[in-house]
Design a protein around this motif. Structure first.
Motif, PDB file in Angstrom:
ATOM      1  N   LEU A  72      55.544  64.699  54.015  1.00 46.28           N
ATOM      2  CA  LEU A  72      56.789  64.264  53.221  1.00 46.28           C
ATOM      3  C   LEU A  72      56.446  64.049  51.717  1.00 46.28           C
ATOM      4  CD1 LEU A  72      59.155  62.531  55.852  1.00 46.28           C
ATOM      5  CD2 LEU A  72      59.582  64.835  54.905  1.00 46.28           C
ATOM      6  N   ARG A 132      65.215  63.961  53.342  1.00 45.88           N
ATOM      7  CA  ARG A 132      63.602  63.754  53.548  1.00 45.88           C
ATOM      8  C   ARG A 132      63.062  62.444  52.957  1.00 45.88           C
ATOM      9  NH1 ARG A 132      60.748  66.291  50.568  1.00 45.88           N
ATOM     10  NH2 ARG A 132      62.137  67.444  49.175  1.00 45.88           N
ATOM     11  N   ARG A 141      54.676  70.690  46.933  1.00 45.22           N
ATOM     12  CA  ARG A 141      54.823  71.988  47.533  1.00 45.22           C
ATOM     13  C   ARG A 141      56.103  72.488  46.672  1.00 45.22           C
ATOM     14  NH1 ARG A 141      52.843  76.453  49.231  1.00 45.22           N
ATOM     15  NH2 ARG A 141      54.332  77.383  51.006  1.00 45.22           N
ATOM     16  N   ILE A 142      57.146  71.795  46.403  1.00 50.86           N
ATOM     17  CA  ILE A 142      58.228  72.271  45.737  1.00 50.86           C
ATOM     18  C   ILE A 142      57.778  72.872  44.275  1.00 50.86           C
ATOM     19  CG2 ILE A 142      60.203  71.827  44.425  1.00 50.86           C
ATOM     20  CD1 ILE A 142      61.029  69.726  47.115  1.00 50.86           C
ATOM     21  N   ALA A 152      66.185  67.343  49.955  1.00 47.71           N
ATOM     22  CA  ALA A 152      65.465  66.377  49.330  1.00 47.71           C
ATOM     23  C   ALA A 152      65.838  64.911  49.816  1.00 47.71           C
ATOM     24  CB  ALA A 152      65.474  66.134  47.744  1.00 47.71           C
ATOM     25  N   ASP A 167      55.787  66.947  49.589  1.00 44.57           N
ATOM     26  CA  ASP A 167      56.868  68.056  49.437  1.00 44.57           C
ATOM     27  C   ASP A 167      57.017  68.182  47.889  1.00 44.57           C
ATOM     28  OD1 ASP A 167      56.983  68.612  52.062  1.00 44.57           O
ATOM     29  OD2 ASP A 167      58.823  67.808  52.501  1.00 44.57           O
ATOM     30  N   ASP A 168      56.979  67.120  47.081  1.00 40.97           N
ATOM     31  CA  ASP A 168      57.378  67.448  45.649  1.00 40.97           C
ATOM     32  C   ASP A 168      56.264  68.294  44.980  1.00 40.97           C
ATOM     33  OD1 ASP A 168      59.595  65.790  45.823  1.00 40.97           O
ATOM     34  OD2 ASP A 168      58.336  63.985  45.103  1.00 40.97           O
ATOM     35  N   GLU A 213      61.976  78.787  51.952  1.00 43.30           N
ATOM     36  CA  GLU A 213      61.156  77.484  52.144  1.00 43.30           C
ATOM     37  C   GLU A 213      61.785  76.607  50.811  1.00 43.30           C
ATOM     38  OE1 GLU A 213      56.622  75.636  52.568  1.00 43.30           O
ATOM     39  OE2 GLU A 213      57.023  77.771  52.387  1.00 43.30           O
ATOM     40  N   TRP A 214      61.334  77.036  49.775  1.00 42.17           N
ATOM     41  CA  TRP A 214      61.914  76.179  48.730  1.00 42.17           C
ATOM     42  C   TRP A 214      63.172  75.837  48.648  1.00 42.17           C
ATOM     43  CZ3 TRP A 214      65.946  76.323  44.691  1.00 42.17           C
ATOM     44  CH2 TRP A 214      65.529  75.394  43.748  1.00 42.17           C
ATOM     45  N   GLU A 221      64.945  75.194  51.345  1.00 44.53           N
ATOM     46  CA  GLU A 221      64.912  74.246  52.533  1.00 44.53           C
ATOM     47  C   GLU A 221      64.476  72.763  51.865  1.00 44.53           C
ATOM     48  OE1 GLU A 221      64.696  72.414  56.293  1.00 44.53           O
ATOM     49  OE2 GLU A 221      65.691  73.903  55.336  1.00 44.53           O
ATOM     50  N   LEU A 222      63.370  72.861  51.137  1.00 45.97           N
ATOM     51  CA  LEU A 222      62.842  71.507  50.719  1.00 45.97           C
ATOM     52  C   LEU A 222      63.603  70.954  49.690  1.00 45.97           C
ATOM     53  CD1 LEU A 222      58.987  72.533  50.353  1.00 45.97           C
ATOM     54  CD2 LEU A 222      60.034  71.176  51.967  1.00 45.97           C
ATOM     55  N   THR A 223      64.309  71.699  48.713  1.00 47.89           N
ATOM     56  CA  THR A 223      65.124  71.192  47.688  1.00 47.89           C
ATOM     57  C   THR A 223      66.551  70.826  48.239  1.00 47.89           C
ATOM     58  OG1 THR A 223      65.655  73.320  47.140  1.00 47.89           O
ATOM     59  CG2 THR A 223      63.956  72.543  46.046  1.00 47.89           C
TER      60      THR A 223
END
Length: 580
Positions: free
Chosen positions: A347, A190, A353-354, A187, A350-351, A179-180, A182-184
């Motif tokens: 969105l 997003r 969440r990261i 970026a 997300d920061d 998940e990390w 995917e988010l990073t």
């Protein structure tokens, strides 16, 4: 408890074997015969059934193809039975029929339970069913992964508990890291998505549309665009119904209907049917009066202001700009704006969440390092006990100076986890790289068993390992080829005794030259050639009673009828029966 047994194999046109059936027993089966008679073809045949490499050179000269068929009795809940059924195979009265055909051109076909399958499936089944130990074909514990699995099962709960905890933390780390990542890695995408959503939502909010407003404005624009024609039509219709002040002589519909109604009212008492018609004309007169009134009001209220029409068209253009980008109509646009606001909030979060995922990932990596250390300590303790037990077995197998040990190593990896101050590679089974080592004599450095022993020594090492490990990591069938190479006398007797011990919990098939080993067998098969040098169906025979004594005599002295050899053979059989 044995969950599967290889009951028989049919071998056709393979090497020196023309057509023969090998019937095996659940316990210890010894396969003997003179040199070159084709005993090793038993091992080769089983290798083919287990997905081994197909070699055109194995096909008997003059034959178009070689065939090996096997019948394996399986418990319904055995892993191999489940895997075979997943591939579409069917059990035949509790047995699995397996076959492999090799053509003279080297092509091969495999069948399991009546279903054509890839040879790779045979190899998968073989991992669960048979451990083969031959002079040139060592499987099972020679694989590093199997060595680790073997050690873990030997250790029991001491390793199982920390391994289970480690694997649970490892699964959580994989999920968090995925998940990390995917988010990073997304970026930029997003951020672009958030900007587009933010712009669109601001456009919608700035226009402040109402649900259904576009439909209402369309109707108003249509009316305003045709105001003059609508007013003229309404005035004309009103004059026809109620009279035109500019034409006092005109006859309007309301007056005519009123006259007709009065004429009928005068005589309605004389006929009910006519009275009904008079009532209906009365209703028509009232309706005409209502319509005339509404037409007058409509004409008076009709707004023909061109400024209002311009304002309506301008608003419609603004709404059309939104519907072109965000929805089919204004109701859909408003729905998009609501969903967009929810996605934008996600969105923009997300920061945070990261950051949360990064902290959780670091904590899990630290936890994994601690669990890996505990797991490694448990493995190290079990490895010493296991190695000591195997070394003791080797001392009785004519390898008194051999020493077996386990090496538990780690590989440096900057992306790994920290264990005892080192950053090392890790996987679902921990950080330990388990390798079984052998020092065959004093002064020899420990080396991987596949490299540290000759063919005969390797078979004995495997036998010692399997005997020690039989209760912890059972394999239903073991097949040893030349396990007794280079031994004799007392050592040969010990080899036979240990094979018989192993056969208490598994099926054991041994190709041997030694009568001391064959004497311990529950079933004794002899491979015999015919005069033309081939092995036929009658060439693989079960030796019982007097025939077995004669075969052991031949193996002892090269003479079946030697009284001394016969006495020795009978003595061996008696010692084997009482020496377990």
């Amino acid at each position: 408890m044995v969950v599967s047994v290889l009951e028989e194999m049919r071998i056709k046109a393979l090497g020196v074997i023309d057509d023969a059936v090998v019937e095996l027993s659940p316990g210890f089966t010894a396969v003997t015969g003179e040199t070159g008679a084709g005993k090793t073809m038993v091992v080769t045949s089983l290798g083919l059934l287990l997905g081994g490499r197909a070699d055109a050179g194995l096909v008997r000269v003059g034959a178009r193809s070689a065939l090996v068929e096997g019948r394996i009795a399986l418990a319904a809940d055995a892993p191999a039975a489940r895997r075979a059924e997943e591939a579409g195979a069917e059990l035949d009265e509790g047995a699995l029929l397996v076959s492999r055909t090799v053509s003279a051109e080297g092509r091969s076909r495999a069948h399991v339970g009546g279903r054509s399958v890839p040879a790779g499936l045979l190899a998968e089944l073989g991992d669960d069913l048979v451990a083969v130990h031959g002079q040139t074909d060592q499987q099972g514990l020679l694989r590093a992964a199997r060595q680790r699995e073997a050690l873990d099962r030997y250790a029991g709960e001491a390793v199982a508990r920390p391994l289970a905890a480690y694997q649970e933390a490892y699964r959580r780390l994989r999920a968090v890291a995925a998940e990390w990542e995917e988010l990073t890695t997304r970026a930029r995408e997003r951020a672009q998505e958030a900007d587009l959503l933010r712009f669109g939502i601001q456009e919608v909010e700035a226009a402040e549309p109402r649900s259904g407003e576009d439909t209402e404005l369309a109707a108003e624009a249509e009316r305003l665009g045709h105001a003059e024609a609508l007013a003229s039509a309404a005035t004309t219709a009103h004059g026809a119904l109620a009279g035109d002040p500019a034409d006092p002589e005109g006859v309007e519909a309301a007056t005519l209907v009123a006259g007709a109604h009065r004429a009928l009212e005068a005589v309605r008492a004389h006929d009910p049917a006519l009275a009904a018609l008079a009532d209906r004309l009365g209703e028509v007169h009232i309706l005409l009066a209502d319509i005339a009134g509404e037409l007058a009001g409509y004409a008076d209220d009709l707004d023909a202001d061109p400024l209002r029409l311009a304002a309506v068209e301008e608003r419609r253009a603004a709404l059309a700009h939104l519907t072109r980008k965000y929805g089919e109509d204004i109701t859909a646009v408003l729905g998009w704006a609501r969903e967009g606001a929810e996605r934008l909030a996600e969105l923009e979060g997300d920061d945070d969440r990261i950051g949360e995922l990064g902290a959780e990932r670091d904590a899990l990596r630290a936890e994994l390092g601690s669990l890996a250390r505990t797991l490694g300590e448990a493995r190290a303790d079990a490895a010493k006990r296991f190695a000591d037990a195997v070394t003791e077995e080797l001392a009785e197998l004519a390898m008194p100076h051999a020493r077996v040990s386990f090496a538990l190593k780690h590989t440096e990896d900057p992306d790994g986890i920290e264990v005892d101050g080192r950053t090392v590679a890790f996987g679902p089974h921990g950080t330990d790289e388990v390798e079984l080592l052998l020092a065959p004599h004093p002064g020899a450095p420990p080396r991987p068993i596949a490299k540290g022993a000759s063919g005969g020594e390797l078979s004995r090492v495997m036998l010692a390992v399997e005997v020690v490990f039989a209760d912890s990591d059972p394999v239903p069938t073991y097949l040893f080829d030349e396990v007794d190479a280079g031994v004799g006398g007392k050592a040969a007797v010990e080899v036979g005794r240990r094979l018989a011990r192993l056969a208490r919990s598994a099926q054991v098939v041994v190709v041997t030259h030694l009568p001391q080993v064959a004497a311990f067998a529950d079933r004794h098969l002899v491979v015999q050639k015919t005069d033309d040098g081939s092995v036929t169906r009658s060439g693989v025979r079960v030796m019982d009673g007097e025939e077995r004594v004669r075969e052991l005599s031949r193996m002892l002295a090269g003479q079946e009828d030697s009284e001394l050899a016969r006495a020795h053979a009978e003595e061996l059989l008696e010692a084997a029966r009482g020496g377990l």
